[in-house]
Design a protein around this motif. Structure first.
Motif, short mmCIF file in Angstrom:
data_model
loop_
_atom_site.label_atom_id
_atom_site.label_comp_id
_atom_site.label_asym_id
_atom_site.label_seq_id
_atom_site.Cartn_x
_atom_site.Cartn_y
_atom_site.Cartn_z
N THR A 9 0.57 30.74 32.66
CA THR A 9 1.82 30.78 31.93
C THR A 9 2.83 32.20 32.25
OG1 THR A 9 0.67 32.24 30.00
CG2 THR A 9 0.59 29.82 29.73
N LEU A 10 4.14 31.94 31.87
CA LEU A 10 4.90 33.01 32.08
C LEU A 10 5.32 33.66 30.78
CD1 LEU A 10 7.45 30.79 33.93
CD2 LEU A 10 5.88 32.60 34.90
N CYS A 11 5.69 34.98 30.91
CA CYS A 11 5.87 35.82 29.97
C CYS A 11 6.98 35.39 28.69
CB CYS A 11 6.24 37.39 30.06
SG CYS A 11 7.43 37.65 31.15
N LYS A 12 6.96 35.37 27.56
CA LYS A 12 7.64 34.59 26.70
C LYS A 12 8.99 35.18 26.68
CE LYS A 12 5.00 31.42 24.98
NZ LYS A 12 4.78 30.55 25.92
N CYS A 13 8.98 36.57 26.57
CA CYS A 13 10.42 37.31 26.31
C CYS A 13 10.60 38.24 27.14
CB CYS A 13 10.68 37.44 24.88
SG CYS A 13 12.09 38.24 24.31
N PRO A 14 10.83 38.02 28.67
CA PRO A 14 11.01 39.26 29.72
C PRO A 14 12.08 40.49 29.05
CG PRO A 14 11.74 37.41 30.45
CD PRO A 14 11.30 36.87 29.13
N LYS A 15 11.84 41.57 29.14
CA LYS A 15 12.75 42.72 28.49
C LYS A 15 13.89 43.00 29.86
CE LYS A 15 11.64 42.71 24.30
NZ LYS A 15 12.10 41.66 23.59
N SER A 16 13.16 42.65 31.06
CA SER A 16 13.97 43.29 32.05
C SER A 16 13.94 42.34 33.24
CB SER A 16 13.85 44.63 32.41
OG SER A 16 12.34 44.60 32.91
N LEU A 17 14.83 42.49 34.28
CA LEU A 17 14.41 41.71 35.54
C LEU A 17 13.09 42.38 36.28
CD1 LEU A 17 18.23 41.46 36.80
CD2 LEU A 17 16.69 39.94 35.64
N HIS A 18 13.00 43.57 36.11
CA HIS A 18 11.67 44.31 36.48
C HIS A 18 10.48 43.56 36.30
CE1 HIS A 18 14.07 47.68 38.38
NE2 HIS A 18 14.75 47.73 37.42
N VAL A 19 10.48 43.27 34.99
CA VAL A 19 9.34 42.37 34.53
C VAL A 19 9.19 41.13 35.10
CG1 VAL A 19 8.44 41.25 32.32
CG2 VAL A 19 9.39 43.61 32.40
N LEU A 20 10.45 40.24 35.29
CA LEU A 20 10.32 39.05 35.95
C LEU A 20 9.76 39.20 37.30
CD1 LEU A 20 13.68 37.40 34.30
CD2 LEU A 20 11.21 37.12 33.93
N TRP A 21 10.53 40.23 38.07
CA TRP A 21 9.83 40.31 39.70
C TRP A 21 8.29 40.80 39.65
CZ3 TRP A 21 11.15 38.43 43.81
CH2 TRP A 21 10.60 38.95 45.14
N GLN A 22 7.67 41.66 38.73
CA GLN A 22 6.50 41.81 38.63
C GLN A 22 5.67 40.59 38.25
OE1 GLN A 22 4.84 45.08 38.37
NE2 GLN A 22 3.03 44.41 37.87
N GLU A 23 6.06 39.70 37.47
CA GLU A 23 5.58 38.50 37.00
C GLU A 23 5.53 37.60 38.16
OE1 GLU A 23 6.09 35.54 33.36
OE2 GLU A 23 8.14 35.59 34.74
N TYR A 24 6.44 37.37 38.96
CA TYR A 24 6.52 36.65 40.11
C TYR A 24 5.53 37.10 41.51
CZ TYR A 24 8.36 34.17 44.11
OH TYR A 24 8.38 33.24 45.51
#
Length: 106
Positions: A9-24
């Motif tokens: 699954t992907l995080c529900k409510c990413p607070k920043s683009l840094h979080v999204l890159w970490q997730e990827y």
């Protein structure tokens, strides 16, 4: 190894683009990195994955051009503004991608 339920699954409510890159790149909270998702796993989170994919592709392109991941994200915030939420920046990136990307990020 204990398998985490919904490890794809992907995080529900990413607070920043840094979080999204970490997730990827690495995954979040014990979840699998989004770049390693199979076609089936991508399909299970299709809406969020598709929205984020344009950002991830833009990041990869910028890193290939010599940006660090931090400087690339800073540049994206500079172009789209820090007043927008991460989700709204993703929507703008997706909209711009349809026309070859934002002029300042090509």
């Amino acid at each position: 190894a204990v398998r985490i339920p919904y490890e794809w699954t992907l995080c529900k409510c990413p607070k920043s683009l840094h979080v999204l890159w970490q997730e990827y790149e690495f995954g979040m909270g014990g979840r699998k990195a989004a770049k390693l998702f199979s076609a089936r796993e991508r399909g299970m989170v299709k809406f969020n994955y598709c929205l984020r994919k344009h950002f991830w592709l833009l990041m990869e392109k910028m890193i290939q051009k010599g940006y660090t991941h931090t400087s690339a994200i800073d540049k994206i915030y500079e172009v789209y503004g820090t007043h927008l939420s991460a989700t709204n920046i993703l929507r703008e990136i997706r909209k711009d991608a349809k026309n070859g990307g934002h002029a300042q990020l090509r």
